[in-house]
Design a protein around this motif. Structure first.
Motif, mmCIF file in Angstrom:
data_model
loop_
_atom_site.group_PDB
_atom_site.id
_atom_site.type_symbol
_atom_site.label_atom_id
_atom_site.label_comp_id
_atom_site.label_asym_id
_atom_site.label_seq_id
_atom_site.Cartn_x
_atom_site.Cartn_y
_atom_site.Cartn_z
ATOM 1 N N ARG A 14 0.811 -1.212 0.000
ATOM 2 C CA ARG A 14 0.000 0.000 0.000
ATOM 3 C C ARG A 14 0.846 1.264 0.000
ATOM 4 O O ARG A 14 0.531 2.248 -0.669
ATOM 5 C CB ARG A 14 -0.892 -0.015 1.244
ATOM 6 C CG ARG A 14 -1.784 1.210 1.417
ATOM 7 C CD ARG A 14 -2.243 1.296 2.856
ATOM 8 N NE ARG A 14 -1.117 1.546 3.738
ATOM 9 C CZ ARG A 14 -1.119 1.283 5.053
ATOM 10 N NH1 ARG A 14 -2.174 0.728 5.598
ATOM 11 N NH2 ARG A 14 -0.062 1.549 5.789
ATOM 12 N N ASP A 15 1.949 1.255 0.755
ATOM 13 C CA ASP A 15 2.758 2.452 0.915
ATOM 14 C C ASP A 15 3.914 2.550 -0.071
ATOM 15 O O ASP A 15 4.824 3.358 0.124
ATOM 16 C CB ASP A 15 3.298 2.525 2.353
ATOM 17 C CG ASP A 15 2.184 2.711 3.367
ATOM 18 O OD1 ASP A 15 1.176 3.338 3.007
ATOM 19 O OD2 ASP A 15 2.313 2.222 4.498
ATOM 20 N N GLY A 16 3.919 1.728 -1.105
ATOM 21 C CA GLY A 16 4.961 1.855 -2.120
ATOM 22 C C GLY A 16 5.597 0.522 -2.453
ATOM 23 O O GLY A 16 5.246 -0.528 -1.906
ATOM 24 N N VAL A 17 6.544 0.558 -3.376
ATOM 25 C CA VAL A 17 7.268 -0.628 -3.821
ATOM 26 C C VAL A 17 8.648 -0.619 -3.177
ATOM 27 O O VAL A 17 9.424 0.322 -3.345
ATOM 28 C CB VAL A 17 7.396 -0.657 -5.361
ATOM 29 C CG1 VAL A 17 8.188 -1.882 -5.801
ATOM 30 C CG2 VAL A 17 6.024 -0.646 -6.013
ATOM 31 N N ALA A 18 8.927 -1.662 -2.424
ATOM 32 C CA ALA A 18 10.222 -1.795 -1.752
ATOM 33 C C ALA A 18 11.119 -2.712 -2.567
ATOM 34 O O ALA A 18 10.689 -3.775 -3.026
ATOM 35 C CB ALA A 18 10.046 -2.340 -0.338
ATOM 36 N N ARG A 19 12.366 -2.302 -2.731
ATOM 37 C CA ARG A 19 13.348 -3.103 -3.469
ATOM 38 C C ARG A 19 14.441 -3.536 -2.507
ATOM 39 O O ARG A 19 15.055 -2.718 -1.828
ATOM 40 C CB ARG A 19 13.960 -2.281 -4.600
ATOM 41 C CG ARG A 19 15.024 -3.009 -5.413
ATOM 42 C CD ARG A 19 15.803 -2.040 -6.272
ATOM 43 N NE ARG A 19 16.546 -1.091 -5.450
ATOM 44 C CZ ARG A 19 17.747 -1.341 -4.936
ATOM 45 N NH1 ARG A 19 18.335 -2.507 -5.137
ATOM 46 N NH2 ARG A 19 18.359 -0.418 -4.222
ATOM 47 N N TYR A 20 14.662 -4.854 -2.434
ATOM 48 C CA TYR A 20 15.706 -5.393 -1.565
ATOM 49 C C TYR A 20 16.617 -6.316 -2.373
ATOM 50 O O TYR A 20 16.128 -7.191 -3.096
ATOM 51 C CB TYR A 20 15.101 -6.187 -0.405
ATOM 52 C CG TYR A 20 14.355 -5.353 0.605
ATOM 53 C CD1 TYR A 20 15.036 -4.507 1.474
ATOM 54 C CD2 TYR A 20 12.968 -5.403 0.694
ATOM 55 C CE1 TYR A 20 14.354 -3.738 2.400
ATOM 56 C CE2 TYR A 20 12.286 -4.644 1.618
ATOM 57 C CZ TYR A 20 12.986 -3.816 2.462
ATOM 58 O OH TYR A 20 12.305 -3.049 3.380
ATOM 59 N N PRO A 21 17.930 -6.141 -2.287
ATOM 60 C CA PRO A 21 18.833 -7.102 -2.936
ATOM 61 C C PRO A 21 18.673 -8.491 -2.315
ATOM 62 O O PRO A 21 18.371 -8.617 -1.128
ATOM 63 C CB PRO A 21 20.224 -6.521 -2.648
ATOM 64 C CG PRO A 21 19.991 -5.095 -2.261
ATOM 65 C CD PRO A 21 18.651 -5.050 -1.620
ATOM 66 N N ALA A 22 18.858 -9.522 -3.118
ATOM 67 C CA ALA A 22 18.717 -10.894 -2.631
ATOM 68 C C ALA A 22 19.601 -11.822 -3.454
ATOM 69 O O ALA A 22 19.124 -12.783 -4.063
ATOM 70 C CB ALA A 22 17.258 -11.347 -2.698
ATOM 71 N N ARG A 23 20.894 -11.523 -3.489
ATOM 72 C CA ARG A 23 21.834 -12.377 -4.217
ATOM 73 C C ARG A 23 22.533 -13.276 -3.202
ATOM 74 O O ARG A 23 23.528 -12.905 -2.593
ATOM 75 C CB ARG A 23 22.841 -11.530 -4.995
ATOM 76 C CG ARG A 23 23.630 -12.342 -6.017
ATOM 77 C CD ARG A 23 24.370 -11.447 -6.983
ATOM 78 N NE ARG A 23 23.492 -10.662 -7.820
ATOM 79 C CZ ARG A 23 22.848 -11.125 -8.889
ATOM 80 N NH1 ARG A 23 22.975 -12.388 -9.248
ATOM 81 N NH2 ARG A 23 22.069 -10.329 -9.592
ATOM 82 N N PHE A 24 21.994 -14.448 -3.012
ATOM 83 C CA PHE A 24 22.458 -15.368 -1.983
ATOM 84 C C PHE A 24 22.767 -16.725 -2.604
ATOM 85 O O PHE A 24 22.414 -16.998 -3.759
ATOM 86 C CB PHE A 24 21.377 -15.538 -0.908
ATOM 87 C CG PHE A 24 20.053 -15.994 -1.462
ATOM 88 C CD1 PHE A 24 19.745 -17.336 -1.566
ATOM 89 C CD2 PHE A 24 19.122 -15.068 -1.913
ATOM 90 C CE1 PHE A 24 18.531 -17.760 -2.095
ATOM 91 C CE2 PHE A 24 17.903 -15.470 -2.448
ATOM 92 C CZ PHE A 24 17.610 -16.828 -2.538
ATOM 93 N N GLN A 25 23.414 -17.584 -1.821
ATOM 94 C CA GLN A 25 23.610 -18.973 -2.206
ATOM 95 C C GLN A 25 22.567 -19.813 -1.493
ATOM 96 O O GLN A 25 22.494 -19.817 -0.253
ATOM 97 C CB GLN A 25 25.011 -19.454 -1.834
ATOM 98 C CG GLN A 25 26.100 -18.972 -2.775
ATOM 99 C CD GLN A 25 27.429 -19.628 -2.463
ATOM 100 O OE1 GLN A 25 28.349 -18.977 -1.973
ATOM 101 N NE2 GLN A 25 27.548 -20.913 -2.749
ATOM 102 N N LEU A 26 21.778 -20.523 -2.251
ATOM 103 C CA LEU A 26 20.737 -21.371 -1.685
ATOM 104 C C LEU A 26 21.287 -22.777 -1.479
ATOM 105 O O LEU A 26 21.861 -23.373 -2.388
ATOM 106 C CB LEU A 26 19.525 -21.418 -2.621
ATOM 107 C CG LEU A 26 18.376 -22.323 -2.191
ATOM 108 C CD1 LEU A 26 17.761 -21.853 -0.880
ATOM 109 C CD2 LEU A 26 17.313 -22.402 -3.283
ATOM 110 N N VAL A 27 21.103 -23.302 -0.273
ATOM 111 C CA VAL A 27 21.471 -24.680 0.047
ATOM 112 C C VAL A 27 20.208 -25.389 0.519
ATOM 113 O O VAL A 27 19.594 -24.986 1.523
ATOM 114 C CB VAL A 27 22.562 -24.756 1.127
ATOM 115 C CG1 VAL A 27 22.902 -26.213 1.426
ATOM 116 C CG2 VAL A 27 23.810 -24.009 0.680
ATOM 117 N N LEU A 28 19.804 -26.407 -0.204
ATOM 118 C CA LEU A 28 18.647 -27.216 0.157
ATOM 119 C C LEU A 28 19.116 -28.555 0.701
ATOM 120 O O LEU A 28 20.067 -29.154 0.172
ATOM 121 C CB LEU A 28 17.749 -27.463 -1.063
ATOM 122 C CG LEU A 28 17.187 -26.233 -1.789
ATOM 123 C CD1 LEU A 28 16.406 -26.670 -3.017
ATOM 124 C CD2 LEU A 28 16.315 -25.419 -0.864
ATOM 125 N N ALA A 29 18.472 -29.027 1.758
ATOM 126 C CA ALA A 29 18.742 -30.347 2.319
ATOM 127 C C ALA A 29 17.444 -31.132 2.330
ATOM 128 O O ALA A 29 16.393 -30.601 2.714
ATOM 129 C CB ALA A 29 19.322 -30.245 3.726
#
Length: 502
Positions: free
Chosen positions: A331-346
């Motif tokens: 509602r209050d706007g568009v938020a941009r967050y970096p998310a360049r991570f390494q994903l590890v699934l188990a």
């Protein structure tokens, strides 16, 4: 008609925008009117600010006070504007001179007795003030260490509204950041604590060298979680710009501590498998806050028991995995967050998950359905798949495992080679390089690409999967110090992707 001004910062995501606050004191019944799209917390600041001014030994104006926050079309969220509202009123009343106030951005929440309290997002707000060319910023004293991380702007800390008023009058100094920042310890244990599992250890090293995503499957207790927890210890420390970027995200999430105001090591985030989509990718009412994928930026996001995670949550991660960024509209706007991570699934191989495959009592459809919860599009974005098996009893007493420091040195050398190779196109790791640049800048010889082309023709690889296999081959090449991947490197990269399918 008296008019006062002060400036603060509105933070949306990790981006900040300067906000001008004007105070007008007019005739009429004593009242306070706040305009400029304030949210509920900001509307309530009228009472906080008025009490703080009175309890700081200053007189609140008798008359109708109008407080305008500009740009008027920008939604204003939170209590970060309290201090700016108070000093703008005092400026309009002629209680403080405007020379210093006209050159400073002020941030902070006020208590009723005039104390300044810490708020979320101090670091990105100070960065925004510096980028806008402001010479000085005043922050709450508890956030002084965090704000002091930013160079190129004078950062001052205040414990109360009274101290700010005295500073504006030239009657007293404010606090300045000082002292060396504490050094953060590496996250997780040492790799030498993991015995056996040579193939999984090698896969972890390749993943660290290239920034690749990793899937570990195997029975419970075999070491999947131990390996994942030790991946951050294999990664090099964050650069200065990366550390500020990661710290700004944690500042918005409210996760910073006074003991470690600057995050210098890759973060490790391991949400529970029952977490919600909002907690994973970010969100919330009003202005969106960062989720686990953004808090793991430049670090590791570990999902244990991955098939138990909701399918909507897993699918919501596909865009961050591909683009390295989250964009959340609220509602209050568009938020941009970096998310360049390494994903590890188990993941366990099946619901019953025995120590030996021959002891499994699950019907074939149950096994397929269990790992089938990890969709094909998501699995196509995972670079390395490793199926871990039980090790021999003799390996439990072996004392030849390499330490994290030894492996980290090799990883640092491999990352240095990749950074030197890709720096002209703006990337630092093999996993980040777009597919077309991967093929055009440094094409592989036909004999090395033959297994990839065969997989494409037979339908065993998608175009995305082929690019990811080539990226892994480059990481293997960097670890052995070669100039260009060989056919053996490509075959090993393809072998990493095929094992998860068995």
């Amino acid at each position: 008609m008296p008019l006062g001004r002060a400036h603060s910062v509105a933070v949306t995501g990790v981006d900040g925008q300067l906000v001008e606050i004007e105070a007008d004191i007019g005739q009429g019944l004593p009242s306070v009117h706040l305009v400029g799209l304030p949210d509920t917390a900001l509307q309530e600041s009228r009472n906080r600010v008025r009490s703080a001014v009175a309890n700081s030994g200053e007189k609140w104006p008798d008359g109708r006070v109008v407080l305008a926050l500009s740009p008027a079309t920008l939604p204003k969220v939170g209590s970060v504007y309290d201090l700016a509202l108070a000093v703008s009123v005092l400026d309009a009343a002629g209680a403080v001179p405007s020379e210093r106030l006209a050159k400073a951005v002020v941030l902070g929440e006020l208590a009723l007795d005039g104390r300044l309290r810490r708020v979320r997002g101090i670091l990105p707000a100070v960065i925004a003030a510096r980028n806008a060319g402001w010479p000085t910023v005043v922050v709450p004293a508890p956030a002084l260490a965090e704000a002091g991380l930013v160079d190129g702007i004078e950062v001052l800390g205040a414990a109360s509204l009274r101290s700010v008023v005295l500073w504006l009058r030239g009657e007293g100094p404010l606090l300045e950041p000082g002292g060396a920042l504490p050094v953060a310890a590496p996250v997780g244990g040492d790799l030498s604590e993991v015995v056996g599992q040579e193939e999984a250890r090698w896969a972890l090293e390749v993943a660290a060298a290239g920034g690749h995503h990793l899937l570990l499957t195997g029975p419970p207790g075999i070491g999947k979680t131990m390996l994942a927890q030790r991946l951050p210890g294999l990664l090099p420390p964050l650069s200065e710009s990366e550390a500020l970027e990661v710290t700004a995200i944690h500042s918005m999430a409210g996760l910073l501590t006074d003991a470690h105001p600057l995050i210098t090591m890759p973060p490790f985030v391991a949400p529970h498998h029952s977490t919600s989509a909002t907690a994973m990718v970010g969100g919330g009412s009003g202005l969106a806050r960062p989720g686990a994928v953004s808090c793991a930026h430049r670090g590791v996001l570990f999902l244990d028991e991955a098939p138990e995670v909701g399918s909507k949550i897993l699918e919501a991660m596909r865009t961050p995995l591909e683009e390295g960024e989250v964009r959340i509209a609220r509602r209050d706007g568009v938020a941009r967050y970096p998310a360049r991570f390494q994903l590890v699934l188990a993941a366990n191989p099946c619901p019953c998950a025995p120590a030996r495959d021959i002891d499994c009592i699950c019907p074939p459809m149950a096994r397929r359905r269990y790992l089938g919860r990890l969709s094909g599009p998501l699995m196509d974005r995972i670079d390395i798949w490793v199926q871990m098996r039980g090790h021999a009893g003799a390996s439990l007493t072996a004392d030849t495992a390499e330490t994290s420091a030894v492996v980290r040195a090799r990883v640092a050398e491999a990352r240095a080679r990749a950074k030197h190779r890709w720096h002209q196109v703006g990337w630092t790791t093999n996993a980040e390089v777009p597919g077309h640049l991967l093929r055009q800048r440094f094409p592989l010889p036909p004999e090395a690409l033959a297994p990839v082309e065969s997989g494409l023709r037979l339908g065993r690889l998608s175009a995305r999967g082929a690019d990811r296999a080539i990226r892994v081959a480059w990481s293997i090449c960097d670890l052995r110090g070669a100039d260009k991947p060989s056919a053996r490197d490509v075959m090993q990269a393809l072998n990493f992707r095929q094992r998860g399918a068995s």
